[in-house]
Design a protein around this motif. Structure first.
Motif, PDB file in Angstrom:
ATOM      1  N   LYS A   1      43.218  41.272  50.054  1.00 34.67           N
ATOM      2  CA  LYS A   1      42.725  42.545  50.571  1.00 34.67           C
ATOM      3  C   LYS A   1      43.433  42.964  51.858  1.00 34.67           C
ATOM      4  CE  LYS A   1      39.730  42.197  47.254  1.00 34.67           C
ATOM      5  NZ  LYS A   1      38.345  41.796  47.342  1.00 34.67           N
TER       6      LYS A   1
ATOM      7  N   HIS B   1      28.839  41.141  47.458  1.00 30.83           N
ATOM      8  CA  HIS B   1      29.818  40.951  46.384  1.00 30.83           C
ATOM      9  C   HIS B   1      29.268  39.905  45.412  1.00 30.83           C
ATOM     10  CE1 HIS B   1      33.660  39.728  44.520  1.00 30.83           C
ATOM     11  NE2 HIS B   1      34.108  40.911  44.908  1.00 30.83           N
TER      12      HIS B   1
ATOM     13  N   CYS C   1      36.032  39.758  53.794  1.00 30.96           N
ATOM     14  CA  CYS C   1      37.241  40.119  53.020  1.00 30.96           C
ATOM     15  C   CYS C   1      37.668  41.568  53.261  1.00 30.96           C
ATOM     16  CB  CYS C   1      37.008  39.895  51.532  1.00 30.96           C
ATOM     17  SG  CYS C   1      36.894  38.158  51.073  1.00 30.96           S
ATOM     18  N   GLN C   2      36.712  42.479  53.236  1.00 27.07           N
ATOM     19  CA  GLN C   2      37.053  43.899  53.375  1.00 27.07           C
ATOM     20  C   GLN C   2      37.240  44.304  54.836  1.00 27.07           C
ATOM     21  OE1 GLN C   2      37.731  46.087  50.960  1.00 27.07           O
ATOM     22  NE2 GLN C   2      37.216  44.736  49.264  1.00 27.07           N
TER      23      GLN C   2
ATOM     24  N   ASN D   1      40.185  36.621  52.720  1.00 28.80           N
ATOM     25  CA  ASN D   1      41.164  36.327  51.658  1.00 28.80           C
ATOM     26  C   ASN D   1      42.463  37.094  51.878  1.00 28.80           C
ATOM     27  OD1 ASN D   1      40.476  38.900  50.865  1.00 28.80           O
ATOM     28  ND2 ASN D   1      39.919  38.353  48.787  1.00 28.80           N
TER      29      ASN D   1
ATOM     30  N   GLY E   1      40.925  31.601  47.562  1.00 27.86           N
ATOM     31  CA  GLY E   1      40.534  33.011  47.570  1.00 27.86           C
ATOM     32  C   GLY E   1      39.152  33.266  48.144  1.00 27.86           C
ATOM     33  N   GLY E   2      38.791  34.524  48.163  1.00 35.76           N
ATOM     34  CA  GLY E   2      37.500  34.930  48.718  1.00 35.76           C
ATOM     35  C   GLY E   2      36.336  34.354  47.935  1.00 35.76           C
ATOM     36  N   SER E   3      36.442  34.352  46.622  1.00 40.47           N
ATOM     37  CA  SER E   3      35.340  33.838  45.797  1.00 40.47           C
ATOM     38  C   SER E   3      35.088  32.367  46.098  1.00 40.47           C
ATOM     39  CB  SER E   3      35.655  34.004  44.313  1.00 40.47           C
ATOM     40  OG  SER E   3      35.872  35.359  43.996  1.00 40.47           O
TER      41      SER E   3
ATOM     42  N   ASP F   1      30.884  37.423  54.707  1.00 41.16           N
ATOM     43  CA  ASP F   1      32.049  37.673  53.873  1.00 41.16           C
ATOM     44  C   ASP F   1      32.818  38.819  54.529  1.00 41.16           C
ATOM     45  OD1 ASP F   1      33.846  38.697  52.016  1.00 41.16           O
ATOM     46  OD2 ASP F   1      32.553  38.289  50.294  1.00 41.16           O
TER      47      ASP F   1
HETATM   48  C1  LIG Z   1      37.679  40.767  46.824  1.00 45.06           C
HETATM   49  C2  LIG Z   1      36.457  40.256  47.448  1.00 45.06           C
HETATM   50  C3  LIG Z   1      35.991  38.956  47.181  1.00 45.06           C
HETATM   51  C4  LIG Z   1      36.684  38.041  46.199  1.00 45.06           C
HETATM   52  O1  LIG Z   1      37.904  37.597  46.672  1.00 45.06           O
HETATM   53  P1  LIG Z   1      38.976  36.904  45.688  1.00 45.06           P
HETATM   54  O2  LIG Z   1      40.096  36.533  46.592  1.00 45.06           O
HETATM   55  O3  LIG Z   1      39.341  37.924  44.661  1.00 45.06           O
HETATM   56  O4  LIG Z   1      38.309  35.714  45.085  1.00 45.06           O
HETATM   57  C5  LIG Z   1      34.840  38.543  47.817  1.00 45.06           C
HETATM   58  N1  LIG Z   1      34.181  39.360  48.652  1.00 45.06           N
HETATM   59  C6  LIG Z   1      34.584  40.591  48.927  1.00 45.06           C
HETATM   60  C7  LIG Z   1      33.810  41.453  49.878  1.00 45.06           C
HETATM   61  C8  LIG Z   1      35.735  41.104  48.333  1.00 45.06           C
HETATM   62  O5  LIG Z   1      36.127  42.339  48.593  1.00 45.06           O
END
Ligand SMILES: *Cc1c(COP(=O)(O)O)cnc(C)c1O
Length: 402
Positions: A216, A107, A192-193, A213, A77-79, A190
């Motif tokens: 999202k 984040h 993710c978004q 990830n 995942g993202g974390s 990062d």
């Molecule tokens: C959701 C998110 C994360 C965490 O991702 P997970 O897959 O829930 O671990 C990290 N950074 C950003 C910007 C996010 O939106």
């Protein structure tokens, strides 16, 4: 009390927290649970088959970001990707320096590892942001030092949708390296978004590490990837088997990896069109809000190039955001206050306070994030009830404060 609708319509406006999984993505994943379930490290045909699929997903995912398959590490995942990037660089390169640059609006998956490193003796510069959430490139230039080993700045903010000037920052880092004749600082973002809407071309962005990830981008949850530029050493954080070129131990989550690659492909193919569609819809939503509800304020940049197309973060002066979202849930409307990860605590959002909002205004803010299935009908449904709900909550608050 405002009368409840006869028929509750489910309106999900929290796509920045997570998305549903696309049907095509689910279909792509299914055979890898029940048929092609071999361990990709195994030598017999069921393993080789799974390994082939894994390679294919890696090729697809890497191509979409302008990278090579061997630059991708799949994670949970993202974390985990953020942690791997930050600890991975900090620990592998502490001999060169212990200075890190980040922003105050990252984040928590970035901020918490950084706080931890700070306790371990690393020095951190937290760049301030302006009222719209943008970092300043001159502040960034001033923060760079010869002992800076890591820069981590998010591509797009999860709360207010601000899109940071990643390629400009990347260019400054290239210049700084050239002037200092070093290969560092390394630049992590990062994304993710951003992955649903924006180009992820690592060469154009000049990034060395990038987090993406599944949850999202209409992919499965609990799956992510980290891009690491060729030749950059990172210290692995999960030790064990030699999967992922020894950078992340553990049997690969093949179904989820297949899903992530498919989700990323769909996102990058349709992102621009979806972006244009959602900009119209958020514009319409904001116009309605401004027309029908007094004393509200859009947090973050104006709708347009500097903001994610699906994000509206609104301060409703005089009410608690949390009360508002609980009220809206009664009507089938789902939105969020602050980031989902802090919904347990009453702390105001660190992003909004860093942007200059006082505690009260930050706590009065609600985030609406639209998605692929959001239509004008959904916005009209929300606007049928939201003005009265806000009015009622403001009146209750007025009585209580007397
Ligand atoms: C959701 C998110 C994360 C965490 O991702 P997970 O897959 O829930 O671990 C990290 N950074 C950003 C910007 C996010 O939106």
């Amino acid at each position: 009390m405002i009368p409840k609708p006869n028929k509750i319509k489910e309106v999900y406006l929290d796509h920045a927290a997570t998305t549903y999984t696309d049907k095509q993505v689910v279909d792509t994943m299914l055979p890898y649970f029940t048929e092609i379930y071999g361990n990709p490290s195994a030598l017999y045909h069921k393993g080789i088959e799974a390994n082939g699929a894994l390679n294919e997903a890696r090729r697809t995912a890497s191509k979409l970001i302008g990278a090579l398959p061997e630059n991708i590490i799949f994670t949970a995942g993202g974390s985990e990707s953020d942690n791997l990037a930050i600890y991975g660089i900090a620990q592998a390169h502490s001999d060169k320096g212990k200075h890190i640059i980040t922003t105050a609006i990252e984040h928590h998956a970035v901020l918490h590892p950084i706080h931890d490193l700070e306790k371990q003796g690393y020095e951190v510069t937290y760049l301030k942001v302006n009222a719209e959430g943008f970092v300043n490139i001159n502040d960034f230039k001033k923060a760079l030092r010869p002992d800076t080993i890591l820069v981590t700045i998010m591509y797009a903010n999860n709360e207010v949708g601000t899109i940071e000037p990643i390629s400009d920052i990347g260019r400054e880092i290239l210049k700084h390296r050239k002037d200092n004749n070093t290969s560092y600082p390394y630049f992590h973002t990062d994304a993710c978004q951003a992955a649903e809407y924006l180009s992820l071309d690592v060469e154009k962005l000049h990034v060395d590490l990038m987090t993406i990830n599944g949850s999202k981008i209409y992919g499965p949850k609990g799956i992510g990837m980290l891009y690491v530029r060729r030749g950059i050493r990172i210290k692995p954080q999960v030790l064990g088997g030699s999967q992922e070129r020894k950078m992340r131990a553990g049997t690969e989550n093949v179904p989820a990896i297949m899903g992530l690659a498919k989700a990323l492909e769909i996102a990058q193919q349709h992102g621009q069109k979806e972006n244009d569609r959602l900009i119209k819809l958020t514009n319409y939503f904001l116009k309605e809000l401004e027309e029908k509800i007094p004393k509200i304020k859009l947090n973050g940049p104006p709708i347009g190039e500097g903001r994610l197309a699906n994000n509206l973060n609104i301060a409703f002066d005089g009410i608690e955001g949390e009360a508002l979202l609980l009220y809206l849930d009664e009507y089938g409307i789902m939105c969020s206050n602050g980031s989902a990860c802090t919904s347990e605590s009453v702390e105001p959002s660190h992003v909004l306070t860093e942007m200059g909002l006082d505690t009260k205004l930050a706590q009065s803010s609600v985030r609406f994030t639209l998605g692929r299935t959001t239509e004008k009908d959904d916005i009209d449904y929300v606007m049928k009830y939201l003005p009265d709900v806000v009015k009622e909550l403001r009146e209750i608050n007025k009585i209580n404060s007397k």
